[in-house]
Design an enzyme around this catalytic site. Structure first.
Site, PDB file in Angstrom:
ATOM      1  N   THR A   5       0.866  -1.178   0.000  1.00  0.00           N
ATOM      2  CA  THR A   5       0.000   0.000   0.000  1.00  0.00           C
ATOM      3  C   THR A   5       0.901   1.226   0.000  1.00  0.00           C
ATOM      4  OG1 THR A   5       0.004   0.094   2.399  1.00  0.00           O
ATOM      5  CG2 THR A   5      -1.784  -1.125   1.387  1.00  0.00           C
ATOM      6  N   GLU A  58      -5.952  -3.511  -0.885  1.00  0.00           N
ATOM      7  CA  GLU A  58      -6.264  -4.698  -0.076  1.00  0.00           C
ATOM      8  C   GLU A  58      -7.446  -5.487  -0.639  1.00  0.00           C
ATOM      9  OE1 GLU A  58      -5.605  -1.681   0.983  1.00  0.00           O
ATOM     10  OE2 GLU A  58      -4.615  -1.637   2.935  1.00  0.00           O
ATOM     11  N   LYS A  63     -13.244  17.478  11.081  1.00  0.00           N
ATOM     12  CA  LYS A  63     -14.070  17.378  12.280  1.00  0.00           C
ATOM     13  C   LYS A  63     -14.331  18.776  12.811  1.00  0.00           C
ATOM     14  CE  LYS A  63     -12.149  13.125  12.084  1.00  0.00           C
ATOM     15  NZ  LYS A  63     -10.992  12.880  11.220  1.00  0.00           N
ATOM     16  N   TRP A  79     -19.077  16.273  11.149  1.00  0.00           N
ATOM     17  CA  TRP A  79     -18.033  15.899  10.197  1.00  0.00           C
ATOM     18  C   TRP A  79     -18.345  16.561   8.864  1.00  0.00           C
ATOM     19  CZ3 TRP A  79     -17.784   9.840  10.712  1.00  0.00           C
ATOM     20  CH2 TRP A  79     -17.144   9.508  11.913  1.00  0.00           C
TER      21      TRP A  79
HETATM   22  P1  AMP Z   1      -5.383   2.468  -2.703  1.00  0.00           P
HETATM   23  O1  AMP Z   1      -5.265   1.278  -1.859  1.00  0.00           O
HETATM   24  O2  AMP Z   1      -4.130   3.270  -2.816  1.00  0.00           O
HETATM   25  O3  AMP Z   1      -5.957   2.116  -4.016  1.00  0.00           O
HETATM   26  O4  AMP Z   1      -6.405   3.456  -1.997  1.00  0.00           O
HETATM   27  C1  AMP Z   1      -7.677   3.038  -1.605  1.00  0.00           C
HETATM   28  C2  AMP Z   1      -8.482   4.198  -1.129  1.00  0.00           C
HETATM   29  O5  AMP Z   1      -8.706   5.134  -2.178  1.00  0.00           O
HETATM   30  C3  AMP Z   1      -9.865   3.834  -0.659  1.00  0.00           C
HETATM   31  O6  AMP Z   1      -9.871   3.340   0.657  1.00  0.00           O
HETATM   32  C4  AMP Z   1     -10.610   5.156  -0.795  1.00  0.00           C
HETATM   33  O7  AMP Z   1     -10.373   6.000   0.322  1.00  0.00           O
HETATM   34  C5  AMP Z   1      -9.967   5.770  -2.000  1.00  0.00           C
HETATM   35  N1  AMP Z   1     -10.810   5.548  -3.191  1.00  0.00           N
HETATM   36  C6  AMP Z   1     -10.643   4.625  -4.146  1.00  0.00           C
HETATM   37  N2  AMP Z   1     -11.587   4.761  -5.099  1.00  0.00           N
HETATM   38  C7  AMP Z   1     -12.386   5.781  -4.722  1.00  0.00           C
HETATM   39  C8  AMP Z   1     -13.562   6.407  -5.271  1.00  0.00           C
HETATM   40  N3  AMP Z   1     -14.092   6.035  -6.432  1.00  0.00           N
HETATM   41  N4  AMP Z   1     -14.124   7.427  -4.575  1.00  0.00           N
HETATM   42  C9  AMP Z   1     -13.600   7.843  -3.400  1.00  0.00           C
HETATM   43  N5  AMP Z   1     -12.497   7.304  -2.850  1.00  0.00           N
HETATM   44  C10 AMP Z   1     -11.894   6.290  -3.496  1.00  0.00           C
END
Ligand code: AMP
Length: 544
Positions: free
Chosen positions: A184, A329, A440, A445
């Site tokens: 990640t 994940e 916050k 929120w």
């Molecule tokens: P990653 O593991 O780097 O792909 O990041 C995952 C995170 O990206 C998720 O937990 C979300 O917070 C954010 N995310 C992914 N897709 C979206 C989406 N379409 N809209 C809003 N947040 C997103």
């Protein structure tokens, strides 16, 4: 209970490329190479070179379970590595080339990669970190002899595979064998490794093609802007093989003009990527007054797709937008936002409203939202709580990281996404925010995504992000950090006035700050962590 009487064959990744090379053997794959020029071949050609590479890896001493790293753009050799490494039971660890120095050192040592394959553009990174990458015994430059970088001891990909046989019978092994490792990008602390198995990968690609069926097929092509080094390019190397879809790999050229040209010359019917890359493509489309010929859909994921972006794609250019939500994940697909027939019949504004949500779950992914005590909240599109997920393509923990693994799951074994969301009775998911990005303010929120979406309706803004700034009375107050569109001169008052018409008073940003550019993180998304660091000493106008 009576046991079914059916065969139980392991779900292995090697079966995907064998299938594609036989059934879709003539379907092309196109790559913009880092050496310059376009490379073309078919799934059948690809299978032969994958066999050669697999045989070469075995000859090199790569054993089942070994981690083999890649540091590469989207291209055919990277695709070959995906299949050859996992095919022999080893693990393909894709390294994100945008990591910080500390993270580069950490991930290779933590994964204990024994070999590292790199695109020649990344030779300087390899030179810089080689001394710190103790476990790596072999370095291979992903190029031919004519383009070899001047690096002592590095092997050449083409020279390595040239003498190897192009025939291989893939070994059989249990389907829960690890196949790929992706760390990640990590908002805090060290990156954490998601270790995908053959089973999770094959199931994820089946889930993906079943849900996003309009994107795939032997008469379709997809240009993955989303990198192979980030969550397996959202599973595209696998889902393309199952469906015979042409992949058009863009290499290192990801600016709007280069993407436009490649999409046009190769007739891409779809393209997948994060919102920031679409800003570049849309600017190019505006300049030319048209879309790349043949482009029918874009899948936007990784961060919230801003409403004006959806509107422009759909209204000005007739390109269907699908929004996807997911995580490293989760392999990564969680939800996809295509509409049901009755929703397609709604008027344009209502459709955009729906497409700005994150969509409905992909088959194979269960969703629940809970309050702070862990009690389930109703799916009524009103209650919002932390989003948890469960399924066969979702991590059960992190690679060699017990502490993080324990924290990742709740008592029922669901994975904590760190996102706050609402779910409607019809399954439509709305991501309110990342828990860490919510502002916050007092007892309330504020969703940074909501404020950004509202602000982006101002045509004078190219991009924006909302962060919380500490406030003595309200804990935090939102501030809008914005980038002006080329040639535009929007004022703070104009933007606040627009927001005033869309948001409640207490949700309005306390300030609007114009900047030249927003910080972009390793996965191409706006990095709010870096933005918060940049404005750490910033004082709100009212708080003095
Ligand atoms: P990653 O593991 O780097 O792909 O990041 C995952 C995170 O990206 C998720 O937990 C979300 O917070 C954010 N995310 C992914 N897709 C979206 C989406 N379409 N809209 C809003 N947040 C997103």
């Amino acid at each position: 209970m009576l046991t079914g009487m059916m065969m139980n064959r392991p779900l292995l990744i090697s079966g995907l490329i064998d299938f594609a090379s036989e059934v879709y053997g003539t379907i092309p794959m196109v790559s913009q190479t880092v050496e310059g020029g376009i490379h073309r071949y078919t799934f059948a050609d690809s299978r032969k070179r994958i066999a050669k590479l697999a045989n070469a890896l075995i000859a090199m001493g790569v054993k089942p379970g070994d981690r083999v790293a890649t540091l590469a753009w989207n291209g055919y050799r990277h695709f070959e590595l995906y299949y050859a490494i996992s095919g022999i039971g080893a693990v393909c660890h894709t390294i994100n080339p945008r990591l910080s120095a500390e993270q580069f050192i950490y991930v290779v040592n933590h994964a204990e990669d024994t070999a590292l394959f790199f695109d020649i553009t990344f030779a300087p990174i390899v030179e810089k970190f080689k001394a710190h990458w103790k476990p790596v015994k072999t370095y291979v430059a992903m190029t031919d002899a004519a383009h070899m970088p001047d690096m002592a001891g590095a092997l050449c990909y083409e020279t390595l595979i040239a003498p190897a046989s192009d025939q291989i019978v893939w070994p059989d092994f249990p389907e829960d064998t690890a196949a790929a490792l992706c760390y990640t990008s990590g908002t805090t602390g060290d990156p954490k490794g998601a270790l995908y198995s053959h089973r999770s990968t094959v199931l994820h690609s089946l889930y993906s093609v079943a849900t996003i069926n309009m994107a795939f097929g032997s008469d379709r092509s997809i240009l993955p802007v989303v990198p192979l080094f980030h969550v397996n390019a959202w599973g595209l190397p696998y889902s393309a093989a199952i469906t015979g879809t042409t992949l058009i790999f863009p290499g290192a050229k990801l600016d709007g003009a280069s993407l436009f040209e490649l999409m046009e010359s190769e007739h891409a019917s779809g393209s997948w990527g994060v919102p920031t890359v679409w800003l570049g493509l849309l600017a190019e489309m505006k300049k030319r007054g048209r879309k790349p010929v043949g482009l029918k859909h874009v899948l936007i994921g990784g961060s919230a797709a801003p409403k004006p972006m959806i509107e422009t794609f759909e209204k000005d250019y007739g390109i269907t937008v699908l929004q996807g939500w997911g995580m490293t994940e989760m392999s990564p697909l969680g939800t996809v936002g295509h509409l049901l027939p009755e929703e397609e019949n709604l008027d344009f504004a209502e459709r955009v409203e729906l497409k700005a949500k994150q969509g409905r779950r992909v088959y194979g992914v269960d969703l629940k939202i809970v309050d702070e005590a862990g009690t389930r909240l109703p799916h009524d599109d009103v209650a919002s709580g932390e989003l948890f997920v469960r399924g066969n393509a979702i991590v059960s923990g992190y690679y060699k990281n017990e502490g993080a693994s324990v924290r990742a799951l709740d008592k029922e074994g669901w994975f904590a996404t760190g996102d706050v969301a609402r779910i409607a009775a019809n399954g439509m998911l709305t991501i309110v925010d990342r828990t860490k990005d919510l502002v916050k303010s007092g007892g309330e929120w504020i969703s940074s995504i909501d404020v950004e979406n509202a602000a982006m309706a101002h045509t004078g803004l190219a991009n924006c992000a909302v962060i919380g700034i500490p406030h003595p009375k309200w804990t935090e107050r939102p501030v809008l950090v914005a980038v002006k569109a080329p040639g535009a001169e929007p004022s703070k008052d104009e933007i606040l006035k627009l927001l005033d018409s869309k948001l409640a008073k207490w949700q309005l940003p306390d300030d609007v700050i114009f900047v030249e550019a927003l910080p972009i993180g390793p996965t191409g998304k706006v990095s709010k962590r870096d933005l918060r660091a940049k404005f750490a000493d910033y004082k709100l106008p009212e708080a003095g």
